[in-house]
Design a protein around this motif. Sequence first.
Motif, PDB file in Angstrom:
ATOM      1  N   ASP A 112       1.035  -0.991   0.033  1.00  0.00           N
ATOM      2  CA  ASP A 112      -0.082  -0.023   0.265  1.00  0.00           C
ATOM      3  C   ASP A 112       0.808   1.375   0.018  1.00  0.00           C
ATOM      4  N   ALA A 113       1.211   1.736  -1.089  1.00  0.00           N
ATOM      5  CA  ALA A 113       1.615   3.096  -1.315  1.00  0.00           C
ATOM      6  C   ALA A 113       1.280   4.093  -0.378  1.00  0.00           C
ATOM      7  N   SER A 114       0.206   4.292  -0.102  1.00  0.00           N
ATOM      8  CA  SER A 114      -0.352   5.391   1.010  1.00  0.00           C
ATOM      9  C   SER A 114       0.134   5.296   2.252  1.00  0.00           C
ATOM     10  N   LYS A 115       0.896   4.171   2.674  1.00  0.00           N
ATOM     11  CA  LYS A 115       1.451   3.834   3.894  1.00  0.00           C
ATOM     12  C   LYS A 115       2.905   4.116   3.898  1.00  0.00           C
ATOM     13  N   VAL A 116       3.581   4.664   2.747  1.00  0.00           N
ATOM     14  CA  VAL A 116       4.859   4.781   2.851  1.00  0.00           C
ATOM     15  C   VAL A 116       5.260   6.296   2.609  1.00  0.00           C
ATOM     16  N   PHE A 117       6.143   6.923   2.931  1.00  0.00           N
ATOM     17  CA  PHE A 117       6.613   8.369   2.568  1.00  0.00           C
ATOM     18  C   PHE A 117       7.771   8.592   2.763  1.00  0.00           C
ATOM     19  N   VAL A 118       8.445   9.311   1.914  1.00  0.00           N
ATOM     20  CA  VAL A 118       9.814   9.885   1.917  1.00  0.00           C
ATOM     21  C   VAL A 118       9.882  11.363   2.595  1.00  0.00           C
ATOM     22  N   VAL A 119      11.220  11.390   3.214  1.00  0.00           N
ATOM     23  CA  VAL A 119      11.416  12.784   3.584  1.00  0.00           C
ATOM     24  C   VAL A 119      12.580  13.311   2.992  1.00  0.00           C
ATOM     25  N   SER A 120      12.687  14.518   2.683  1.00  0.00           N
ATOM     26  CA  SER A 120      13.943  14.869   1.935  1.00  0.00           C
ATOM     27  C   SER A 120      15.161  15.010   2.857  1.00  0.00           C
ATOM     28  N   ILE A 121      16.327  14.881   2.110  1.00  0.00           N
ATOM     29  CA  ILE A 121      17.422  15.516   2.886  1.00  0.00           C
ATOM     30  C   ILE A 121      17.559  16.854   3.099  1.00  0.00           C
ATOM     31  N   PRO A 122      17.979  17.214   4.366  1.00  0.00           N
ATOM     32  CA  PRO A 122      17.949  18.493   4.817  1.00  0.00           C
ATOM     33  C   PRO A 122      19.323  19.297   4.312  1.00  0.00           C
ATOM     34  N   ASP A 123      19.302  20.538   4.110  1.00  0.00           N
ATOM     35  CA  ASP A 123      20.416  21.129   3.593  1.00  0.00           C
ATOM     36  C   ASP A 123      21.385  21.560   4.727  1.00  0.00           C
ATOM     37  N   TYR A 124      22.353  20.581   4.859  1.00  0.00           N
ATOM     38  CA  TYR A 124      23.183  20.894   6.046  1.00  0.00           C
ATOM     39  C   TYR A 124      24.242  21.983   5.774  1.00  0.00           C
ATOM     40  N   ALA A 125      24.182  22.588   4.725  1.00  0.00           N
ATOM     41  CA  ALA A 125      25.079  23.903   4.465  1.00  0.00           C
ATOM     42  C   ALA A 125      24.712  25.022   5.558  1.00  0.00           C
ATOM     43  N   PHE A 126      23.239  25.111   5.717  1.00  0.00           N
ATOM     44  CA  PHE A 126      22.974  25.796   6.784  1.00  0.00           C
ATOM     45  C   PHE A 126      23.076  25.576   8.105  1.00  0.00           C
ATOM     46  N   THR A 127      24.010  25.168   8.610  1.00  0.00           N
ATOM     47  CA  THR A 127      24.816  24.675   9.847  1.00  0.00           C
ATOM     48  C   THR A 127      25.962  25.221  10.010  1.00  0.00           C
ATOM     49  N   PRO A 128      26.563  25.433  11.193  1.00  0.00           N
ATOM     50  CA  PRO A 128      27.852  25.751  11.655  1.00  0.00           C
ATOM     51  C   PRO A 128      29.005  25.190  10.791  1.00  0.00           C
ATOM     52  N   THR A 129      28.769  23.688  10.912  1.00  0.00           N
ATOM     53  CA  THR A 129      29.816  22.973   9.984  1.00  0.00           C
ATOM     54  C   THR A 129      29.516  23.329   8.403  1.00  0.00           C
ATOM     55  N   GLY A 130      28.335  23.276   8.006  1.00  0.00           N
ATOM     56  CA  GLY A 130      28.380  23.378   6.347  1.00  0.00           C
ATOM     57  C   GLY A 130      28.782  24.774   6.161  1.00  0.00           C
ATOM     58  N   GLY A 132      27.395  27.424   5.252  1.00  0.00           N
ATOM     59  CA  GLY A 132      26.695  28.158   4.034  1.00  0.00           C
ATOM     60  C   GLY A 132      27.441  27.983   2.722  1.00  0.00           C
ATOM     61  N   GLN A 133      27.962  26.879   2.523  1.00  0.00           N
ATOM     62  CA  GLN A 133      28.748  26.718   1.114  1.00  0.00           C
ATOM     63  C   GLN A 133      27.584  26.418   0.068  1.00  0.00           C
ATOM     64  N   PRO A 134      27.417  26.947  -1.060  1.00  0.00           N
ATOM     65  CA  PRO A 134      26.592  26.845  -1.901  1.00  0.00           C
ATOM     66  C   PRO A 134      26.667  25.580  -2.937  1.00  0.00           C
ATOM     67  N   SER A 135      27.953  24.801  -2.823  1.00  0.00           N
ATOM     68  CA  SER A 135      28.135  23.592  -3.324  1.00  0.00           C
ATOM     69  C   SER A 135      27.465  22.624  -2.549  1.00  0.00           C
ATOM     70  N   ILE A 136      27.451  22.861  -1.205  1.00  0.00           N
ATOM     71  CA  ILE A 136      26.431  21.704  -0.441  1.00  0.00           C
ATOM     72  C   ILE A 136      25.262  21.687  -0.858  1.00  0.00           C
ATOM     73  N   SER A 137      24.482  22.839  -0.688  1.00  0.00           N
ATOM     74  CA  SER A 137      23.132  23.177  -1.264  1.00  0.00           C
ATOM     75  C   SER A 137      22.774  22.602  -2.543  1.00  0.00           C
TER      76      SER A 137
END
Length: 205
Positions: A112-130, A132-137
Motif C-alpha cells: 500500500d503506497a499510501s502507507k509509505v512516505f519519503v522525507v527529503s535530505i536537509p540542507d546541511y550547508a545551513f549549519t555551522p559545520t556546513g 553556508g557553502q553553495p556547493s553543498i546546497s
Amino acid sequence: MPINYLALGDSYTIGTDVATTECWPRQLLNRLTNGGILPTAPEDTSLTIVAEKGWTTGDLLAGIKESDLLPAYDLVSVQIGVNNQYDGLTLADFKVEFADILGKALQLAGGDASKVFVVSIPDYAFTPTGGGQPSISEAVGVFNAAAAAIATRAGIIFCDIIVISRGGIREPALVASDGLHPSGLQYRRWVEEVLLNLVSTLLKG
C-alpha cells in the motif's frame, strides 16, 4: 487502531545528538497518538528504526536485509542519501539503490503506497559545520530531486523539509550542539510538515 511504524534512514532518523524522545519518527508517532489525530492509545503503537549514523543507501539495504522485521507495517518512512552525497558516491548508484529501498518499503507496507512516505535530505550547508557553502546546497538539491522523482513515480508521498532546514544559520536553536545535525525543535517542525502531507491519507484508513 494499532500503529506499527518502521523508520528507515541514517543519523537524521535516529536523531544524532538529541534525546531519544526528540528524534522525528518518535515525535511523529507521539503527535499521531497524543495529538488526537488517530484514535490510537500510545500503548498500542510501536516504532522500529533501521538506521545508523553514516549510512548510505547501500548500508540501509544491508541493514534492512539483516533486521528481524514484521511482515507488514502500518506506516513506513524513508530518509536516506545525505551520506551518498557527502561521501562522493555517484548519483546513478543512488538512484538504483533508492528505488530498491522504496520497493522494499512498499513490500513492508503490505503493498500500500499510501502507507509509505519519503522525507527529503536537509540542507546541511545551513549549519555551522556546513558554513553556508553553495556547493553543498546544490549537491543536496540534486539528490533530493532524484529521490522526489523516484518516489513520485512509485506513487509515494515526498515530504520536503529543506526550507525548514535552511533556517539553521539564522536560528541557531534549530541545530544540535554538534553544529551539524538538527535539534529537537527542528525535528518538531519537520513533523508538522510531514503531518500536512499525511493526515488526509491516515484519516481515510
